[in-house]
Design a protein around this motif. Structure first.
Motif, short mmCIF file in Angstrom:
data_model
loop_
_atom_site.label_atom_id
_atom_site.label_comp_id
_atom_site.label_asym_id
_atom_site.label_seq_id
_atom_site.Cartn_x
_atom_site.Cartn_y
_atom_site.Cartn_z
N ALA A 1 4.89 4.61 -17.63
CA ALA A 1 5.05 5.46 -18.82
C ALA A 1 5.94 4.81 -19.89
O ALA A 1 6.77 5.47 -20.50
CB ALA A 1 5.61 6.82 -18.42
N VAL A 2 5.72 3.52 -20.11
CA VAL A 2 6.53 2.81 -21.13
C VAL A 2 5.72 2.60 -22.41
O VAL A 2 4.51 2.69 -22.41
CB VAL A 2 7.08 1.46 -20.63
CG1 VAL A 2 8.16 1.69 -19.60
CG2 VAL A 2 5.97 0.56 -20.10
N PHE B 1 1.33 3.21 -10.09
CA PHE B 1 2.41 2.31 -9.64
C PHE B 1 2.43 2.25 -8.11
O PHE B 1 2.52 1.17 -7.51
CB PHE B 1 3.75 2.81 -10.19
CG PHE B 1 4.91 1.90 -9.88
CD1 PHE B 1 5.08 0.72 -10.60
CD2 PHE B 1 5.81 2.19 -8.87
CE1 PHE B 1 6.14 -0.14 -10.32
CE2 PHE B 1 6.87 1.34 -8.59
CZ PHE B 1 7.03 0.18 -9.32
N ASN B 2 2.32 3.43 -7.47
CA ASN B 2 2.33 3.47 -6.01
C ASN B 2 1.12 2.73 -5.43
O ASN B 2 1.23 2.08 -4.38
CB ASN B 2 2.34 4.91 -5.50
CG ASN B 2 3.68 5.58 -5.79
OD1 ASN B 2 4.68 4.91 -6.02
ND2 ASN B 2 3.69 6.90 -5.78
N ALA B 3 -0.02 2.81 -6.12
CA ALA B 3 -1.22 2.12 -5.64
C ALA B 3 -0.99 0.60 -5.64
O ALA B 3 -1.36 -0.09 -4.69
CB ALA B 3 -2.42 2.47 -6.52
N VAL B 4 -0.37 0.10 -6.71
CA VAL B 4 -0.07 -1.34 -6.79
C VAL B 4 0.88 -1.75 -5.66
O VAL B 4 0.67 -2.75 -4.97
CB VAL B 4 0.49 -1.69 -8.18
CG1 VAL B 4 1.23 -3.02 -8.18
CG2 VAL B 4 -0.63 -1.72 -9.21
N MET C 1 11.48 -2.57 -10.70
CA MET C 1 10.80 -2.82 -11.99
C MET C 1 10.07 -1.59 -12.52
O MET C 1 9.50 -1.63 -13.61
CB MET C 1 9.81 -3.98 -11.82
CG MET C 1 10.50 -5.30 -11.59
SD MET C 1 9.36 -6.68 -11.56
CE MET C 1 8.75 -6.53 -9.91
N LYS C 2 10.11 -0.50 -11.77
CA LYS C 2 9.33 0.70 -12.13
C LYS C 2 9.63 1.18 -13.56
O LYS C 2 8.72 1.52 -14.30
CB LYS C 2 9.62 1.82 -11.12
CG LYS C 2 8.81 3.06 -11.36
CD LYS C 2 8.98 4.08 -10.26
CE LYS C 2 8.20 5.33 -10.60
NZ LYS C 2 8.27 6.35 -9.55
N ASP D 1 2.74 7.27 -12.15
CA ASP D 1 3.37 7.07 -10.84
C ASP D 1 2.33 6.73 -9.77
O ASP D 1 2.57 5.87 -8.92
CB ASP D 1 4.06 8.38 -10.40
CG ASP D 1 5.46 8.49 -10.94
OD1 ASP D 1 6.16 7.47 -11.02
OD2 ASP D 1 5.88 9.61 -11.28
N VAL D 2 1.20 7.44 -9.82
CA VAL D 2 0.15 7.23 -8.81
C VAL D 2 -0.34 5.78 -8.87
O VAL D 2 -0.52 5.13 -7.85
CB VAL D 2 -1.02 8.22 -9.04
CG1 VAL D 2 -2.24 7.86 -8.20
CG2 VAL D 2 -0.56 9.65 -8.73
#
Ligand code: HEM
Length: 119
Positions: free
Chosen positions: A118-119, A81-84, A112-113, A78-79
């Protein structure tokens, strides 16, 4: 009729600049920079630009992999993803993109998350 998001972001030229700025921010972002240590940055900038051109209603120029295939097995948090997302919003601001357009891009990115984290 309202212009497409693609047109409101400055078309292919505007989006190419935004994608390049976002990637440059990723390379300076401590939470994610190492993820791109083995990447061919010019190629990745091109793929990112083409993906956004297609995803915002522009011509269908993206030839890369879908988001699930691309990010599968990377164990992205998550961290990260948020950075991107933070970097992309900053790139939009650097290019004077309006509030409404920023909100629309954020919505598309966020949707798109589930194909990325975590995929
Ligand atoms: C909504 C968010 C994201 C979008 C739209 C996105 C989009 C993309 C695109 C279009 C590519 C190129 C795929 C290709 O060329 O076939 C890519 C590759 C990649 N992405 Fe993402 N991505 C996102 C989030 C993330 C996150 C959070 C990370 C981890 C920090 C990440 C790490 C990577 C890496 C390492 C590559 C491969 C680079 C390479 O092959 O050199 N992405 N991404």
């Amino acid at each position: 009729m309202e212009l497409s998001l693609y047109e409101r972001l400055g078309g292919s030229e505007g989006i190419t600049k935004i994608a390049s700025d976002a990637l440059d921010l990723h390379l300076k972002h401590p939470a994610i920079a190492t993820r791109y240590s083995k990447s061919n940055i010019p190629e990745l900038k091109k793929a990112a630009a083409n993906f956004f051109i297609m995803g915002t209603g522009g011509p269908n120029v993206y030839e890369g992999k879908d988001m699930l295939t691309t990010h599968k097995g990377m164990n992205i948090s998550d961290v990260e993803f948020n950075a991107v997302i933070d970097d992309i919003l900053q790139a939009l601001e650097m290019n004077n993109v309006g509030q409404k357009e920023k909100e629309e891009v954020l919505f598309v990115l966020y949707s798109m998350k589930k194909e990325i984290v975590a995929v």
